[in-house]
Scaffold this active site. Structure first.
Site, short mmCIF file in Angstrom:
data_model
loop_
_atom_site.label_atom_id
_atom_site.label_comp_id
_atom_site.label_asym_id
_atom_site.label_seq_id
_atom_site.Cartn_x
_atom_site.Cartn_y
_atom_site.Cartn_z
N ASP A 188 0.78 -1.19 0.06
CA ASP A 188 0.11 0.00 -0.13
C ASP A 188 0.93 1.25 -0.04
OD1 ASP A 188 0.86 0.29 2.44
OD2 ASP A 188 -0.89 -0.37 3.35
N ASP A 192 -8.31 -6.91 1.52
CA ASP A 192 -7.30 -6.74 2.51
C ASP A 192 -7.69 -6.28 3.76
OD1 ASP A 192 -5.40 -4.67 3.65
OD2 ASP A 192 -6.37 -3.90 1.87
N CYS A 224 -15.38 -26.80 10.05
CA CYS A 224 -14.11 -26.24 9.66
C CYS A 224 -13.15 -27.28 9.60
CB CYS A 224 -13.43 -25.12 10.33
SG CYS A 224 -11.82 -24.50 9.57
N CYS A 261 -9.62 -26.94 8.62
CA CYS A 261 -8.30 -26.75 8.99
C CYS A 261 -7.61 -27.35 9.86
CB CYS A 261 -8.15 -25.29 9.35
SG CYS A 261 -8.42 -24.78 10.95
N CYS A 313 -8.70 -26.84 13.74
CA CYS A 313 -10.03 -27.52 14.12
C CYS A 313 -9.92 -28.98 14.24
CB CYS A 313 -10.97 -26.84 13.16
SG CYS A 313 -11.50 -25.29 13.29
N HIS A 315 -6.45 -20.17 11.88
CA HIS A 315 -7.68 -20.59 11.71
C HIS A 315 -8.46 -19.34 10.97
CE1 HIS A 315 -12.10 -21.69 12.17
NE2 HIS A 315 -12.22 -20.63 12.60
#
Length: 369
Positions: A91, A264, A302, A304, A307, A333
């Site tokens: 940015d 973002d 989830c 992931c 989890c 997560h």
């Protein structure tokens, strides 16, 4: 840079695209984790790749102050410095300067401000902003802009917008790195006429892509959506659209429906470090006492690694014990949750069922986890 528009939703402005950059291909819509100081807090580059991030954002203002862009240049650019092989967007630093209202002075030449690190007086102009970002070597650089506060009267918003346009022209003239795309930033606060004027002015500059700044600065969400809806018809279909500083799951899906390709935000990692995680049913404050004996995953739906392997009770214990692993697990997560959400949105657009995907998400979200 090359942007390929692969599919347009027939019942909304949602778009499915592919952004080809020097360090890789980014599937859009995309969420970019924020690596402010050349690191996404609590995450290693390998973990970011593992959870599906294809592009990250780093901060020009912070890297200018520390370690300094010349050191990053000597290291071989941001990619080599931080060991991240995929694309990076930097940015402009405009928003950070905007947030330093009490210790900065804006003039036509640029912005003089006081470093939050050591109090030294520093100065950034559109030209030096380009020099910094070219030294950092990001795939995408953002033009230096002036962000209006909320609320803001029409005269003040027009003044900031006009300066943003003049600075964008100076950025374009100063930008010389052919392997780096320069994006302009649409401003104009919450005034329809100014936003449309800003979009048209920047589109005439024929830049590779366009950010939308000055939103998510304290206004009600419906007002942000209203601004995005007004802008969409005035943005070129063949170029990427980037909504800056937005990262809650609901805003991502609403933004996609309004034609946004890139997002973002520090939100997912910031709330993670404070003990809050995203779930299918809304935010869960896992640091609360009610989860001390809860041996369920953060989000039972989830897949992931967090989890699959850890319980709410264990993660709460880590938080209360102030263990570093707590921030690592919750951050992983939350970032995985958003990457999974975006993957689902891309598939839904391809299959012509994005609105159903969005509605199904909101049927569950904001319930009690």
């Amino acid at each position: 840079m090359q942007f390929i528009l692969k599919k347009k939703d027939e019942r909304s402005e949602a778009r499915r695209g592919e952004l080809r950059l020097p360090h890789g291909v980014v599937q859009t819509p995309a969420f970019m984790p924020v690596g402010t100081q050349a690191t996404v807090k609590a995450m290693s580059p390998n973990e970011l790749e593992e959870l599906g991030a294809e592009i990250i954002l780093s901060n020009t203002y912070h890297l200018f102050l520390r370690p300094g862009h010349e050191i990053v240049r000597e290291a071989g650019g941001l990619h080599a410095f931080m060991n991240w092989k995929r694309p990076v967007l930097t940015d402009s630093g405009g928003f950070q300067v905007f947030s330093l209202a009490k210790i900065r002075k804006i003039r036509e030449e640029g912005v003089e401000f006081q470093s939050h690190i050591d109090g030294a007086r520093r100065f950034i102009s559109p030209e030096s902003c380009m020099q910094i970002q070219q030294a950092l070597g990001a795939d995408i650089a953002m033009a230096f802009d002036e962000c209006s506060p909320y609320p803001c009267d029409h005269e003040r918003a027009r003044e900031a917008m006009g300066r943003t346009h003049r600075w964008a022209a100076r950025c374009k003239a100063a930008h010389a790195r052919e392997d780096q795309a320069l994006f302009g930033i649409v401003q104009g606060a919450f005034y329809k006429d100014l936003r449309i004027e800003s979009a048209k002015t920047l589109v005439e500059m024929d830049l590779p892509g366009y950010g939308i700044g000055g939103l998510s600065v304290g206004e009600p969400k419906p007002l942000m959506y209203e601004v995005l809806g007004e802008l969409s018809p005035h943005m070129p279909a063949e170029k990427p659209r980037y909504l800056m500083g937005v990262g809650s799951p609901d805003c991502l899906l609403e933004g996609i429906a309004l034609g946004i390709d890139m997002f973002d935000c520090v939100l997912p990692t910031r709330i993670a470090r404070n003990g809050t995680v995203f779930t299918k049913y809304g935010r869960l404050v896992v640091r609360n006492q009610s989860y001390a004996r809860d041996f369920e995953p953060l989000d039972p739906g989830c897949d992931c690694p967090v989890c699959k392997s850890y319980s709410r009770a264990y993660i709460r214990h880590l938080i209360k014990a102030e263990e570093i692993l707590a921030a690592r697990l919750t951050s992983y997560h939350n970032l995985y949750f958003l990457q999974r959400l975006m993957r689902g949105a891309r598939v839904a657009i391809e299959e012509g069922r994005f609105l159903e995907y969005k509605d199904e998400f909101f049927e569950n979200y904001n319930q009690n986890p």
